[in-house]
Structure formats: C-alpha cells, structure tokens
Design an enzyme around this catalytic site. Structure first.
Site, short mmCIF file in Angstrom:
data_model
loop_
_atom_site.label_atom_id
_atom_site.label_comp_id
_atom_site.label_asym_id
_atom_site.label_seq_id
_atom_site.Cartn_x
_atom_site.Cartn_y
_atom_site.Cartn_z
N HIS A 243 0.84 -1.19 0.00
CA HIS A 243 0.00 0.00 0.00
C HIS A 243 0.88 1.24 0.00
O HIS A 243 1.97 1.23 0.58
CB HIS A 243 -0.92 0.00 1.23
CG HIS A 243 -2.02 1.02 1.16
ND1 HIS A 243 -1.85 2.32 1.60
CD2 HIS A 243 -3.29 0.94 0.69
CE1 HIS A 243 -2.99 2.99 1.41
NE2 HIS A 243 -3.87 2.18 0.86
N GLU A 302 -7.60 -4.93 -0.59
CA GLU A 302 -8.12 -5.55 -1.80
C GLU A 302 -8.21 -7.07 -1.71
O GLU A 302 -9.07 -7.68 -2.34
CB GLU A 302 -7.22 -5.16 -2.99
CG GLU A 302 -7.28 -3.68 -3.32
CD GLU A 302 -6.05 -3.21 -4.07
OE1 GLU A 302 -5.10 -4.01 -4.24
OE2 GLU A 302 -6.03 -2.04 -4.48
#
Length: 360
Positions: A243, A302
């Site tokens: 991320h 995700e």
C-alpha cells in the site's frame, strides 16, 4: 517539487486519520475496529456527516426513501448503456441527479451506487429490476435488489462491514478529486462524479478483481508458492499486497477477513475457496519478505475484498461500483468540509518546457 504530491499536506480534516506507520485507521475519533464491531453503515454515515449536513433523527429511513427516489432513473437504461463497463454506466446514471448541497441530495448520491449497480447487474443478466424496500437496511436492501431474495444475517453483516470499512480513508486520489471540485462550489453531484472517475483507474480502485484471477491461476493451496514465485519472476505485481501509505498490515484487511469468516460460518463461502485464499496469502507474505526485504509489502484491503464480494454474488466487473457504494459517504463529507471551511484549490506548477528566445 514532490512527485505525486508525496508527503504534501493539502487539507486539514476532521474526518479520518490514516496512520500508515502503525496500521491504524481512525474515523472521527473512532478506530475502524470499534466501528465495524459495534456500528452499522448508517451509523458511519451519520458520524461522517455530523456538522456538515443537517441532522436526521432517522437516517436509515431517510436513506431508504432516497433509494426509492433514485430508482426511477433505471427506466432510462438502454442497450447502449448496458454495453458500457458497469462503472461507466453507473456514472452516467449518477450524472442524472441534480447538484445540491443539502442532506437529501447527499443521501440520493449514496443511494445511487447501490440502486444503480443492483439494477445494472440484473438488466445485464436479462432480469427485471427490483424496486427498493425503504424499510430495510442499506446493505440488506442492496443484496435483495441484486439477487431477488432476502439475504441471510451473515450476508447482510458482511456487506455492512465492507461498506463501513471503505467509507473513508484520508486524502486518497478520489477523495482529493472530490475536494478539488467542491472547492469550486460546483455541487455534490459534480464532486462525486469526479471522485468516481478517479476511482475507476486501475491504480486506485481497480485491483480486487485481479486478486480472484490470481486465486484461479493458483488453483490449489499446494501450488501457491510455485505460482506466486513464477509471477514475481515475470515481474508481475502480486495483487492484494502492499500500500502507498501503510508500512505494516492494512487494518482494513483484518476487518474484512473477519467478515469473510462470518460468511464462511454461515455457509456462504466454499471452505475450499477460503482455504485457497489463506494459503495464497501466507505464501505471498513469505515470498515478499524473502524476495523484497527492503519493502513493506503486507496484505491490503483488496485481498479480502475480492473474496467477500465474490461470496456475496457481485460480478467481478462491478467491484469498483460496490467500492463506490461505501466510499461515496466519505467523498460527500470531504466535499462539504472543503466547501464550508476551505479555499479554492489551486496549486502551482513548475514550467519545464522550452524557453522563449529573448530578442537582443
């Protein structure tokens, strides 16, 4: 100059704090863990909207009314709209909602992604659309409008947890787009359309689907390490890991992993599918630690989003639409915060083009 505005502070906000160093997400003074364990999505909307919109004593009822109001716009869907990617078709339907600045306008914009996504899914399947039930929760009614049956408590709780988890997340690309447009006083619909246009880009909201493609490619738990190592050797990115902000595990991943296990306990997920996902996660984390020890690459939102939305019966091509169902509340809160307390956003640029010759 900071490329990509890295580390540049562009706004002061009371809405959310993304602590990337410690893996914490705070939404208006509440940790994500506390919210998903004790609240509903409607509670989070009220929390985000507090002080920026007029208060509403019965927000679930008002949101149910908004779903009923926007449902009529599905009547304009034709073959050309259905041929578009779902996120583009949903954006076109949202563009029919007038710009406004009040609470009813905001609630219709939250209702839109749920009603329009459910309707588009059914129409693309050759089925009739299902009108909203204003008495139901937002998560339950979304699932009912999509599948035509009343969802189980586990299914409702899982979608509700997802919507809360993705409701707001600092000054990400789509939220920044929302604030830029709001700073011009253009109106809430314009802000949401700008945000949605940013969200559809694959570098922002488009990764959950490829997570499932990876699971399908791995096939079985005992093939996880070999498949992932081959993917890294080809230079492929392992979707669902790493991320831009978090240097440790994304706290949203744990919130959604709990939701996935709720679904598994209710029989809504094939145990073999869950076992495969957990094997892929473990193998990926081990591989990334060994191959890229200098980078902080942990599970992000995700990975379990993909498993959750698949289990809830949403087609992969609609995952960005479902993300927008939850994030629209954050976009709207940021838009109002910017419009009420900020200035026109107008950064400077550095010209690096050719110089003009100066006459002697």
């Amino acid at each position: 100059m900071k490329s990509g505005l890295e580390d540049v502070v562009a706004a002061e906000t009371r809405l959310s704090d993304v602590d990337g160093a410690h893996g914490r997400l705070i939404i208006r003074g509440h940790s994500l863990d506390d919210l998903v364990g004790h609240s509903t999505y409607e509670d989070v909307i009220a929390l985000l909207f507090d002080g920026y919109f007029a208060s509403e004593a019965d927000l679930p009822r008002a949101l149910g009314k908004a779903r009923s109001e926007v449902f009529a716009h599905l009547a304009v869907v034709d073959a050309s709209l259905l041929a578009l990617p779902p996120v583009d078709a949903m954006r076109a339907l949202l563009a029919r909602l007038p710009d406004g600045e009040d609470l009813p306008s905001a609630l219709r914009l939250i209702a839109g992604p749920a009603v329009f996504t459910a309707g588009l899914i059914r129409l693309r399947q050759g089925l009739d659309v299902i009108a909203p039930d204003a008495s139901m929760s937002h998560a339950a009614d979304t699932l009912r409008m999509t599948h035509g049956t009343v969802p189980s408590p586990e299914q409702t709780a899982a979608l509700d947890r997802y919507l809360m988890t993705v409701s707001d997340h600092g000054l990400n690309a789509s939220t920044f787009a929302s604030r830029v447009v709001a700073s011009t006083q253009a109106g809430l619909t314009s802000s949401v359309l700008a945000a949605l246009s940013a969200l559809k880009g694959p570098l922002h909201g488009g990764a959950p689907g490829p997570v499932l493609d990876a699971l399908d490619g791995v096939g079985s738990p005992d093939n996880a390490s070999a498949w992932l190592e081959a993917a890294l050797a080809r230079g492929d990115r392992l979707m669902g890991f790493g991320h831009r902000v978090y240097r440790v595990r994304d706290p949203r991943a744990d919130a959604l992993k709990t939701a996935v296990r709720l679904l598994a306990n209710g029989g809504a997920i094939d145990p073999a599918r869950l076992a495969l996902a957990e094997a892929v996660e473990a193998a990926a984390l081990d591989l990334l630690k060994r191959k890229k020890p200098d980078r902080a690459l942990d599970t992000n939102v995700e990975f379990y989003t993909a498993l959750l939305l698949e289990a809830l019966g949403f087609p992969r091509e609609t995952f960005t639409c479902v993300f927008a169902m939850g994030r629209t509340s954050g976009w709207l809160a940021h838009a109002r915060e910017q419009a009420l307390t900020g200035r026109l956003i107008r950064p400077m640029s550095v010209y690096v083009g050719p110089s003009v010759a100066v006459a002697a």
